[in-house]
Design a protein around this motif. Sequence first.
Motif, mmCIF file in Angstrom:
data_model
loop_
_atom_site.group_PDB
_atom_site.id
_atom_site.type_symbol
_atom_site.label_atom_id
_atom_site.label_comp_id
_atom_site.label_asym_id
_atom_site.label_seq_id
_atom_site.Cartn_x
_atom_site.Cartn_y
_atom_site.Cartn_z
ATOM 1 N N LEU A 1 0.825 -1.204 0.000
ATOM 2 C CA LEU A 1 0.000 0.000 0.000
ATOM 3 C C LEU A 1 0.862 1.258 0.000
ATOM 4 O O LEU A 1 0.554 2.228 -0.701
ATOM 5 N N ASP A 2 1.949 1.231 0.738
ATOM 6 C CA ASP A 2 2.845 2.386 0.782
ATOM 7 C C ASP A 2 3.417 2.688 -0.606
ATOM 8 O O ASP A 2 3.640 3.845 -0.956
ATOM 9 N N GLY A 3 3.601 1.651 -1.404
ATOM 10 C CA GLY A 3 4.160 1.811 -2.738
ATOM 11 C C GLY A 3 3.244 2.522 -3.713
ATOM 12 O O GLY A 3 3.667 2.922 -4.804
ATOM 13 N N TYR A 4 1.990 2.722 -3.332
ATOM 14 C CA TYR A 4 1.045 3.419 -4.191
ATOM 15 C C TYR A 4 0.902 4.896 -3.826
ATOM 16 O O TYR A 4 -0.045 5.547 -4.256
ATOM 17 N N GLY A 5 1.823 5.416 -3.028
ATOM 18 C CA GLY A 5 1.799 6.856 -2.758
ATOM 19 C C GLY A 5 1.805 7.245 -1.299
ATOM 20 O O GLY A 5 1.628 8.422 -0.977
ATOM 21 N N GLY A 6 2.012 6.265 -0.419
ATOM 22 C CA GLY A 6 2.051 6.578 1.011
ATOM 23 C C GLY A 6 0.999 5.798 1.762
ATOM 24 O O GLY A 6 -0.182 5.807 1.387
ATOM 25 N N PHE A 7 1.414 5.109 2.823
ATOM 26 C CA PHE A 7 0.523 4.148 3.468
ATOM 27 C C PHE A 7 -0.741 4.779 4.046
ATOM 28 O O PHE A 7 -1.844 4.275 3.844
ATOM 29 N N ASN A 8 -0.621 5.871 4.773
ATOM 30 C CA ASN A 8 -1.761 6.355 5.552
ATOM 31 C C ASN A 8 -2.980 6.651 4.678
ATOM 32 O O ASN A 8 -4.078 6.179 4.944
ATOM 33 N N GLY A 9 -2.779 7.427 3.618
ATOM 34 C CA GLY A 9 -3.899 7.765 2.758
ATOM 35 C C GLY A 9 -4.421 6.582 1.969
ATOM 36 O O GLY A 9 -5.632 6.396 1.823
ATOM 37 N N VAL A 10 -3.497 5.760 1.451
ATOM 38 C CA VAL A 10 -3.898 4.603 0.644
ATOM 39 C C VAL A 10 -4.646 3.585 1.501
ATOM 40 O O VAL A 10 -5.653 3.004 1.084
ATOM 41 N N ALA A 11 -4.179 3.379 2.738
ATOM 42 C CA ALA A 11 -4.838 2.417 3.629
ATOM 43 C C ALA A 11 -6.215 2.901 4.045
ATOM 44 O O ALA A 11 -7.142 2.112 4.218
ATOM 45 N N LYS A 12 -6.366 4.219 4.190
ATOM 46 C CA LYS A 12 -7.695 4.769 4.497
ATOM 47 C C LYS A 12 -8.658 4.451 3.352
ATOM 48 O O LYS A 12 -9.774 3.979 3.579
ATOM 49 N N GLY A 13 -8.214 4.705 2.135
ATOM 50 C CA GLY A 13 -9.055 4.414 0.980
ATOM 51 C C GLY A 13 -9.359 2.940 0.821
ATOM 52 O O GLY A 13 -10.413 2.556 0.293
ATOM 53 N N PHE A 14 -8.438 2.095 1.293
ATOM 54 C CA PHE A 14 -8.621 0.643 1.173
ATOM 55 C C PHE A 14 -9.799 0.156 2.017
ATOM 56 O O PHE A 14 -10.357 -0.909 1.748
ATOM 57 N N MET A 15 -10.186 0.934 3.020
ATOM 58 C CA MET A 15 -11.309 0.532 3.857
ATOM 59 C C MET A 15 -12.587 0.331 3.037
ATOM 60 O O MET A 15 -13.443 -0.486 3.383
ATOM 61 N N LYS A 16 -12.709 1.057 1.928
ATOM 62 C CA LYS A 16 -13.883 0.895 1.063
ATOM 63 C C LYS A 16 -13.950 -0.523 0.506
ATOM 64 O O LYS A 16 -15.046 -1.095 0.354
ATOM 65 N N THR A 17 -12.789 -1.107 0.241
ATOM 66 C CA THR A 17 -12.719 -2.484 -0.242
ATOM 67 C C THR A 17 -13.274 -3.458 0.793
ATOM 68 O O THR A 17 -13.787 -4.527 0.446
ATOM 69 N N LEU A 18 -13.185 -3.078 2.066
ATOM 70 C CA LEU A 18 -13.655 -3.933 3.158
ATOM 71 C C LEU A 18 -15.104 -3.616 3.546
ATOM 72 O O LEU A 18 -15.628 -4.198 4.486
ATOM 73 N N GLY A 19 -15.721 -2.660 2.850
ATOM 74 C CA GLY A 19 -17.116 -2.350 3.092
ATOM 75 C C GLY A 19 -17.364 -1.123 3.948
ATOM 76 O O GLY A 19 -18.518 -0.803 4.258
ATOM 77 N N ILE A 20 -16.300 -0.436 4.349
ATOM 78 C CA ILE A 20 -16.446 0.785 5.145
ATOM 79 C C ILE A 20 -15.812 1.933 4.362
ATOM 80 O O ILE A 20 -14.584 2.022 4.255
ATOM 81 N N ASN A 21 -16.629 2.797 3.817
ATOM 82 C CA ASN A 21 -16.121 3.878 2.969
ATOM 83 C C ASN A 21 -15.724 5.075 3.834
ATOM 84 O O ASN A 21 -16.573 5.859 4.248
ATOM 85 N N CYS A 22 -14.417 5.191 4.080
ATOM 86 C CA CYS A 22 -13.899 6.309 4.878
ATOM 87 C C CYS A 22 -13.600 7.530 4.022
ATOM 88 O O CYS A 22 -13.152 8.561 4.539
ATOM 89 N N GLY A 23 -13.816 7.414 2.706
ATOM 90 C CA GLY A 23 -13.668 8.565 1.829
ATOM 91 C C GLY A 23 -12.228 8.931 1.533
ATOM 92 O O GLY A 23 -11.301 8.164 1.784
ATOM 93 N N PRO A 24 -12.022 10.143 1.013
ATOM 94 C CA PRO A 24 -10.691 10.584 0.601
ATOM 95 C C PRO A 24 -9.832 11.008 1.787
ATOM 96 O O PRO A 24 -10.314 11.108 2.919
ATOM 97 N N SER A 25 -8.565 11.249 1.491
ATOM 98 C CA SER A 25 -7.635 11.748 2.501
ATOM 99 C C SER A 25 -7.338 13.217 2.244
ATOM 100 O O SER A 25 -7.422 13.691 1.117
ATOM 101 N N ARG A 26 -6.976 13.911 3.272
ATOM 102 C CA ARG A 26 -6.576 15.300 3.136
ATOM 103 C C ARG A 26 -5.096 15.396 2.810
ATOM 104 O O ARG A 26 -4.301 14.532 3.186
ATOM 105 N N PHE A 27 -4.750 16.446 2.137
ATOM 106 C CA PHE A 27 -3.353 16.735 1.815
ATOM 107 C C PHE A 27 -2.522 16.711 3.106
ATOM 108 O O PHE A 27 -2.988 17.195 4.142
ATOM 109 N N PRO A 28 -1.322 16.122 3.098
ATOM 110 C CA PRO A 28 -0.564 15.657 1.944
ATOM 111 C C PRO A 28 -0.734 14.175 1.607
ATOM 112 O O PRO A 28 0.043 13.623 0.826
ATOM 113 N N HIS A 29 -1.742 13.517 2.199
ATOM 114 C CA HIS A 29 -1.906 12.089 1.939
ATOM 115 C C HIS A 29 -2.537 11.855 0.564
ATOM 116 O O HIS A 29 -3.192 12.728 -0.003
ATOM 117 N N THR A 30 -2.358 10.631 0.086
ATOM 118 C CA THR A 30 -2.778 10.256 -1.259
ATOM 119 C C THR A 30 -4.197 9.705 -1.264
ATOM 120 O O THR A 30 -4.571 8.927 -0.388
#
Length: 301
Positions: free
Chosen positions: A247-276
Amino acid sequence: MKINNLIAATYAPMHQDGSLNTGVIKAYGEFLVKNKVAGIFMNGSTGDFVSLSTQERKQITQAWSDNKSSDLYLIDHVGDPSLEVSKDLATFAADKVDAIAVLAPYYFKLNSIEKLVRYCKEVAACAPNLPFYYYHIPVLSGANLNMLEFLKAASKEIPNLEGIKFTNNNLIDYLHCKNFEGGKYNILFGFDEIFLSSLPLGADGWVGSTYNHLAPLYYKIKALFEEGKMAEAAALQTKAIRFVEILDGYGGFNGVAKGFMKTLGINCGPSRFPHTTLSDDAYTEIVADLDSIGLLEQLSN
């Protein structure tokens, strides 16, 4: 009360326009309980607290409080570079959560145990009936201080001191804290990538972001360790590390992992700058990457 088992460092759910979406929190909590997560650590590093306003942090605290479950212990991080803001947040949280935590100010950095204890004492006093945790994360706070020495001093000054969220890989300091005064304090281990290394040291409570996504895997690691199957436990820990690396390889873990929650059924939405914030197509690629190393069956569901 000592907290045991996994505590998820939770994300700040947002709408597509970047505003808070606290309507997700009820389902988010139910999802975590279903995966045997014992508690949450809100408004922390994973929760982008530095990108939120004070009012937004209060909204998150209020939303978790409104949706409180007896199955989920709520820890609210109230730290801020401003002592006055921290005290305000602690006062607000005092009748809404199960415990508060605070990290050291991270712009004008603290350089002594004495200053750290003073800071913590003032914040803790604003919620005197709640357990208080110090959030030790020197890589971000810059307060690279010895936690055993902190406990020795703080235990005399802070009546509601409950323990430390120990997010550092100094296992010697961790072990000393765990054993201080016969194990009196709740020392929560906060370094997901070396979860397995904490087990021989007696760790029984953990706080981390990947417990949102991989709770079943970490409980398997713990079970394998208890059965003496170290090689199998280490293989699963390696998969957990690869999850972070992929996940970190796609632009930084924190923002990418937040977005990944949608894959698990919980849509946490986008991240704020500077996260991806990634596209849905990118997450399709990530799922394929995780599948290639046998990680899909280890995900929370």
